[in-house]
Design an enzyme around this catalytic site. Structure first.
Site, PDB file in Angstrom:
ATOM      1  N   ASP A 123      16.018 -23.205  33.693  1.00 41.64           N
ATOM      2  CA  ASP A 123      16.305 -21.821  34.084  1.00 41.64           C
ATOM      3  C   ASP A 123      17.177 -21.697  35.337  1.00 41.64           C
ATOM      4  OD1 ASP A 123      14.451 -22.408  36.180  1.00 41.64           O
ATOM      5  OD2 ASP A 123      12.775 -21.675  34.957  1.00 41.64           O
TER       6      ASP A 123
ATOM      7  N   HIS B 247      16.483 -31.939  32.542  1.00 41.00           N
ATOM      8  CA  HIS B 247      16.705 -31.560  31.143  1.00 41.00           C
ATOM      9  C   HIS B 247      17.872 -30.594  30.965  1.00 41.00           C
ATOM     10  CE1 HIS B 247      12.234 -32.746  30.440  1.00 41.00           C
ATOM     11  NE2 HIS B 247      13.034 -33.778  30.320  1.00 41.00           N
TER      12      HIS B 247
ATOM     13  N   CYS C  14      34.465 -24.149  19.984  1.00 40.10           N
ATOM     14  CA  CYS C  14      34.930 -24.540  21.320  1.00 40.10           C
ATOM     15  C   CYS C  14      36.421 -24.186  21.450  1.00 40.10           C
ATOM     16  CB  CYS C  14      34.734 -26.035  21.515  1.00 40.10           C
ATOM     17  SG  CYS C  14      35.622 -26.701  22.955  1.00 40.10           S
TER      18      CYS C  14
ATOM     19  N   CYS D 243      38.748 -27.302  21.786  1.00 38.97           N
ATOM     20  CA  CYS D 243      38.925 -28.076  20.554  1.00 38.97           C
ATOM     21  C   CYS D 243      39.750 -27.300  19.523  1.00 38.97           C
ATOM     22  CB  CYS D 243      37.575 -28.449  19.952  1.00 38.97           C
ATOM     23  SG  CYS D 243      36.741 -29.779  20.827  1.00 38.97           S
TER      24      CYS D 243
ATOM     25  N   GLY E 153       3.553 -27.700  39.017  1.00 35.34           N
ATOM     26  CA  GLY E 153       3.595 -26.960  37.756  1.00 35.34           C
ATOM     27  C   GLY E 153       4.083 -27.752  36.564  1.00 35.34           C
TER      28      GLY E 153
END
Ligand SMILES: [Zn+2]
Length: 385
Positions: free
Chosen positions: A138, A154, A234, A237, A297
């Site tokens: 987040d 992550h 994209c 691309c 957490g």
């Protein structure tokens, strides 16, 4: 190779060590001793603490945790996160993912860091914290403390990334592109926003209004067909396809299944996806250079987080754990911690972070000078001393 894999077994109940840390004041005292850089039991490292945070620190921002106190997926029993191989191989899986993400983005985009993140910033300003490793996607940590080094283990939802050329794009802009390609969904989202189903921070209320929001920021809509959802290709691309590849779009600019490149993915490490070597090395350095690790957490349910704590313990580093629910292999992780510790060697408590961390900051700020467990980062000796 380090891969993100979910841990689906039930977790044990939370334990508390020392027992005095069962109260808010006792937990603050134990953490005050834990963070003390002059503690004799912590001879190694830079004298500072590295934080490892998980979903529990974002709950007070209105984002749901994956797991309740018994370690099961409480929010949505049928929720199963998408796996990387599904996303990269299947156009249908991507339509479903982006449709749900399109609806869920508004909630995430309107959420903010909470008192827990701001307390981490204050601890950083005091010179107590050397770095933050977060499992959260987040971006609340870098928002709350842009100058305190943060490693997003992550990845993060604030960008998309191309699977072919690795170019990153702003997720907020991508949201506008999705709206333009999917006018029916845009109208549905507007309706949901107007009904207040997406504006409440209470998962129960959302559920009553027919929506289920999941921790990665996607939303379940009962009875909705995902196969008409469209997403853009994209731009890089499309302009110049990678060697031997081709990217095709429909008349509105949506990615066509005739393509074999130019697929955009949220810039998070999905389950079943490998964590980049550069991230892996950075977190190992952040752990190894510190004197102690504080877990905030996280149930350490993903192996990538669990093994970092084992790495710290293998180096005899004290580890503190603040988590409302149980922790993966809790008994093993706490095996070396004496029940009568004052917190210097480690602590395990279960207090709400948005209250505990500001109290800890307050205690450290008002501690009598002789008990001052740290030297503030801004401390300068008086010129006449
Ligand atoms: Zn690309």
């Amino acid at each position: 190779m380090l891969m993100r894999i979910p841990f689906t077994q039930p977790l044990p109940a939370a334990t508390v060590i020392p027992s005095s840390a069962a109260t808010a004041a006792g937990a603050v005292s134990a953490l005050q001793n834990f963070l003390n850089p002059r503690s004799s039991s912590q001879p190694r490292g830079n004298g500072k603490t590295t934080i490892l945070s998980g979903a529990g620190i974002s709950v007070a921002s209105g984002l749901a945790d994956y797991r309740g106190s018994n370690g099961t997926y409480t929010l949505n029993k049928t929720y199963r996160p998408i796996y990387f191989h599904e996303f990269s191989a299947s156009h249908e899986a991507r339509k479903r993912y982006w449709a749900r993400s399109y609806l869920g983005w508004t909630t995430l985009n309107r959420s903010h860091p909470n008192a827990g993140h701001h307390a981490v910033a204050a601890l950083g300003d005091m010179g107590i914290i050397s770095s933050v490793i977060t499992q959260n996607v987040d971006s609340f940590h870098p928002m709350a403390h842009p100058t305190l080094p943060t490693i997003e283990l992550h990845g993060y939802l604030r960008s998309t990334v191309c699977l072919s050329c690795r170019t990153e794009y702003d997720r907020a802009k991508f949201q506008d592109d999705l709206a333009a390609l999917n006018p029916t969904w845009a109208a549905f989202l507007a309706e949901m926003l107007q009904s207040g189903a997406l504006s409440t921070e209470h998962p129960e209320e959302r559920r009553m209004k027919g929506l289920k929001t999941n921790p990665d920021g996607d939303v379940d809509v009962p009875g909705v067909e995902y196969n008409t959802f469209r997403y853009p290709a994209c731009p890089a691309c499309l302009e110049k396809p990678p060697e031997g590849k081709h990217v095709e779009i429909d008349s509105d600019g949506a990615w066509s299944a005739k393509s074999n490149a130019g697929v955009l993915k949220p810039n998070v490490i999905m389950f079943g996806e490998s964590i980049p070597d550069s991230t892996k090395s950075a977190v190992e350095v952040a752990i190894d250079e510190a004197s102690r690790i504080l877990v905030l957490g996280s149930s350490l349910a993903t192996y990538s987080a669990f093994r970092l704590i084992r790495r710290a313990q293998e180096q005899s580093m004290p580890v503190g754990f603040v988590n409302m629910g149980g922790i993966r292999n809790e008994e093993l992780l706490l095996a070396g911690l004496a029940p009568d510790t004052n917190g210097e060697d480690g602590v395990r408590c279960a207090q709400p972070l948005e209250a505990l961390l500001p109290s800890l900051v307050e205690r450290l700020r008002t501690a009598p000078a002789t008990d001052m467990p740290f030297i503030p980062a801004t401390f300068q000796p008086a010129p006449w001393a």
